[in-house]
Design an enzyme around this catalytic site. Structure first.
Site, mmCIF file in Angstrom:
data_model
loop_
_atom_site.group_PDB
_atom_site.id
_atom_site.type_symbol
_atom_site.label_atom_id
_atom_site.label_comp_id
_atom_site.label_asym_id
_atom_site.label_seq_id
_atom_site.Cartn_x
_atom_site.Cartn_y
_atom_site.Cartn_z
ATOM 1 N N ASP A 184 0.879 -1.156 0.000
ATOM 2 C CA ASP A 184 0.000 0.000 0.000
ATOM 3 C C ASP A 184 0.926 1.218 0.000
ATOM 4 O O ASP A 184 2.115 1.118 0.308
ATOM 5 C CB ASP A 184 -0.952 0.001 1.202
ATOM 6 C CG ASP A 184 -2.153 0.915 0.958
ATOM 7 O OD1 ASP A 184 -2.053 1.802 0.066
ATOM 8 O OD2 ASP A 184 -3.172 0.785 1.639
HETATM 9 C C1 BGC Z 1 -4.940 3.294 -0.044
HETATM 10 C C2 BGC Z 1 -5.013 2.304 -1.183
HETATM 11 C C3 BGC Z 1 -4.833 3.035 -2.477
HETATM 12 C C4 BGC Z 1 -3.499 3.768 -2.456
HETATM 13 C C5 BGC Z 1 -3.197 4.541 -3.714
HETATM 14 C C6 BGC Z 1 -3.687 4.147 -0.101
HETATM 15 O O1 BGC Z 1 -3.718 5.154 0.832
HETATM 16 O O2 BGC Z 1 -5.002 2.608 1.184
HETATM 17 O O3 BGC Z 1 -6.228 1.618 -1.158
HETATM 18 O O4 BGC Z 1 -4.925 2.145 -3.547
HETATM 19 O O5 BGC Z 1 -3.519 4.696 -1.380
HETATM 20 O O6 BGC Z 1 -4.031 5.625 -3.838
#
Ligand code: BGC
Length: 727
Positions: free
Chosen positions: A259
């Site tokens: 993530d």
């Molecule tokens: C989120 C993800 C997301 C990523 C990119 C993170 O903060 O938890 O679900 O895909 O950001 O935007």
């Protein structure tokens, strides 16, 4: 004749291309071997980390393209700046917004899940994205979780069945789905560090099945690690979750992507299975932009560790192999589709899912449907009738080409009615990570709403939550179970002005309803995407008959929810640790087993027609391991309208050596029937699916003996129970 020949020739070519549409897995492996042998150490490491907010590098020297990713589960996100979270303000990146995944789950219709995935995949491909960051399959553990709207509900079986076709649909286009957030990211509070302690049984039986189905049945090409920790190790480089379970037990052959900002250590990321590191240092919420991509854990420091021998190059080669495999399936797949976006077909899919996912919770004296031919005066009250709900919510935020509001949808449908509108309550602007309260005076808003309500034949209150911080939004959980922004007070005042009230709730979460007696009817609508207003008007007017079922329980009060009932250490934790004290008893498993009556139960949803389930039987009385149990029944539409019903099969075991939920969903089928029509259906279940996770042997175990099968149309409306035995 000539035309015919040309046509069949074209068809034959099309078929040949189709048949060839993917290069075989063994060819891919050969190509990977050839590529790896040509790559320098620097080039290999460069594949393992971000080069921008949403891309990782290719190898230009060898013609290997960059890998482009985009959020998110409900549509392709607008273009983001190279180095920060700001939007790039392109003018060609608006898309079709699909309904939130809670709505998809509520359809109980796996075929729609495939259509969803395919349409989204086509849009992603057109936007030149190789990986779409979704779907999310974290289990709905508490109604306060700010991201529940992005997930598929509280039941591991339902989410497993629904996630597979979504993945197949996306990946059919040469776009990888990236199932997230692996694992145990069931709340937003302290998501960046909270350490989750959960039993092996709950882990395997509740929190992992949808991920497992995504890998073993959906053959997903990438997976995103979660921010939180599990048993003291960050999930983006968690030895047990990634090395042992994901890549070991399930034989996942794709790439694990962190993530954004979820990696914390070079050695752990290297050794515990992380393949691509994204978002470190540049999360836009801190002042850390000064760190460059080469400072990422899997960049410069990783390179050094391999050079000085502290990490074996084989570790890197395994990552590169997985990344190249992902590339051959996506950006280097010459047969990938060209894609398209904002097509009529995509809007039809979005609207179909929105309509099928809406759940009718209450309908006293047939309040709904409201006949559109009548000359009525309808007062529409509530901010959610005009608010865009595709905006906000965090990373799933969308730039929809258009979004039909509830008010506009109603105005288009009710041409003979007089529709008045009043805001009734006001939240604030959607702003990620902050709460900006509205400056409008709450009492004046209520007075204005009551004024138009008192003059109308019917009041439609359109409220609920929204995508603001502390609502249904990433980064923080909800602060209260009740409706925010003074809506409870508004409801009680509206009731005094006019007692003919129908409620449309827009949310991705359950809410408390102290005013439930004041509402003649209640519709649970979710965040429904581009065609939200049309879908809601379809249901309200009876143009479509509701057939959605709740994918999670609505408790009466917060403490009736299992996670909350065990106190702060269970939810949300003490900021360092949290303990999932309810174990396997999540959602309806808790309510059923502990006999805590919910406000609305899992699997519940009314229709404008009536159904009966009869002639329920199993094909045999005794089964051996590995066999199928065929449950058959007759479903009859006994009402006056065509419609669909979901027959649900739950199984429980009364006498067991281990703790059991009273019953668990193990099969379901949605069926459309014309009025008066009957059909006999079969729902097959696997005896192997009756297994529980035995912690004493760290494996699945099927107990012999009697099981109870319950068949009904919701978890708390069982038509009949049957006994079977496993020998
Ligand atoms: C989120 C993800 C997301 C990523 C990119 C993170 O903060 O938890 O679900 O895909 O950001 O935007």
């Amino acid at each position: 004749m000539r035309n015919k020949i040309v046509a069949s020739l074209l068809l034959a070519i099309a078929w040949a291309v189709q048949l060839n549409a993917q290069i075989s897995e063994s060819e891919i492996e050969k190509k990977i071997d050839a590529v790896i042998s040509k790559l320098s150490l620097e080039e290999k490491v460069s594949l393992c980390h971000a080069q921008s907010k949403f891309s990782s590098a290719g190898v230009p020297r060898l013609g290997i393209p960059e890998l482009w990713m985009s959020d998110g589960p409900h549509g392709v996100r607008a273009e983001v700046n190279w180095d920060d979270w700001g939007y790039a303000n392109w003018t060609n990146d608006s898309i079709t917004a699909f309904p939130a995944l809670t709505c998809l789950a509520a359809t109980f219709n796996p075929e729609l899940s495939f259509e969803y995935g395919n349409a989204l995949g086509e849009e992603a491909r057109y936007r030149r994205k190789d990986v779409i960051l979704g779907p999310g399959v974290n289990i709905y553990r508490t109604p306060l979780n700010g991201r529940n709207f992005e997930y598929l509900g509280e039941d591991p079986f339902l989410s497993s069945v629904m996630v597979v076709p979504y993945i197949n649909g996306v990946q059919k286009n040469g776009v990888a789905a990236c199932v997230k957030h692996f694992a145990l990211n069931n709340q937003e509070t302290w998501r960046g560090n909270i350490n989750v302690e959960v039993s092996d049984r709950a882990l395997y039986e509740i929190y992992l099945p949808a991920f497992k189905a995504a890998v073993t049945k959906g053959k997903v090409w990438s997976i995103m690690g979660s921010y939180n920790q599990f048993r003291g190790q960050y999930c983006c480089h968690n030895d047990l979750l990634i090395n042992k379970i994901l890549k070991g037990e399930w034989k996942f052959d794709g790439a694990v992507i962190t993530d954004w900002g979820g990696a914390h250590d070079t050695k752990q990321a290297a050794l515990n299975g992380t393949d691509i590191e994204m978002g470190t240092w540049t999360d836009g919420l801190t002042v850390s932009q000064k760190f460059a991509y080469n400072d990422y854990f899997l960049a410069g420091p990783f390179f050094e560790s391999i050079k000085n021998g502290s990490i074996d190059e084989k570790v890197l080669n395994d990552k590169v192999r997985r990344i190249l495999r992902l590339m051959f399936r996506t950006n280097m797949n010459s047969y990938k589709s060209l894609g398209c976006k904002n097509t009529i077909e995509h809007h039809v899919v979005a609207r179909k899912i929105a309509t099928e996912g809406i759940v009718l919770l209450k309908n006293n004296n047939n309040f709904f449907p409201i006949n559109p031919d009548k000359k009525l005066s309808i007062a529409v009250i509530g901010e959610n009738a005009t608010r865009q709900t595709t905006i906000g919510g965090g990373s799933s935020d969308l730039k929809a080409q258009y979004e039909i509001s509830v008010l506009d949808g109603l105005k288009k449908r009710y041409k003979n009615a007089t529709i008045t509108y009043s805001l009734g309550y006001a939240s604030g602007l959607p702003d990620y990570g902050h709460e900006i309260p509205s400056l409008l005076d709450a009492d004046s808003l209520i007075r204005a709403a009551c004024d138009i309500a008192s003059k109308a034949d019917i009041v439609l209150f359109v409220g609920g939550l929204n995508k603001n911080h502390f609502q249904d939004c990433e980064g923080a959980d909800r602060l209260q179970f009740g409706l925010p922004f003074n809506q409870n007070k508004l409801m009680s005042e509206l009731k005094k002005a006019n007692n003919n009230i129908g409620v449309v709730l827009i949310s991705g979460n359950a809410i408390e309803m102290p005013w439930i007696q004041d509402a003649n009817a209640i519709i649970q609508a979710w965040y429904l995407g581009s065609d939200a207003g049309y879908a809601i008007a379809d249901i309200i007017s009876g143009y479509a008959n509701p057939s959605g079922k709740l994918p999670f329980t609505f408790p009466v009060k917060l403490n009736d929810n299992a996670a909350s009932s065990f106190g702060k250490l269970s939810y949300p934790g003490d900021s360092i640790n949290q303990y999932y004290k309810e174990g396997i008893l999540v959602g309806y498993r808790w309510h059923d087993t502990k006999k805590i009556k919910p406000l609305f139960s899992f699997g519940f949803g009314l229709s404008y027609t009536n159904f009966t389930i009869s002639e329920i039987k199993t094909d045999k009385k005794e089964y051996a391991l590995g066999e199928k149990i065929i449950i058959s029944c007759k479903l009859t539409n006994t009402g006056n309208l065509d419609g669909a019903e979901v027959v649900q099969v739950y199984i429980g075991k009364q006498k067991s050596k281990v703790e059991r939920a009273l019953k668990e969903l193990k099969g379901f089928k949605k069926l459309y029937l014309k009025k008066g029509e009957s059909k006999t259906i079969e729902i097959p279940l696997e005896v192997n699916n009756l297994a529980y996770y035995d912690e004493t042997i760290s494996d699945w175990q099927i107990e012999k003996g009697d099981y109870e099968i319950s068949v009904g149309n919701s978890s708390d409306n069982i038509t009949q129970k049957l006994k079977i035995a496993v020998k």
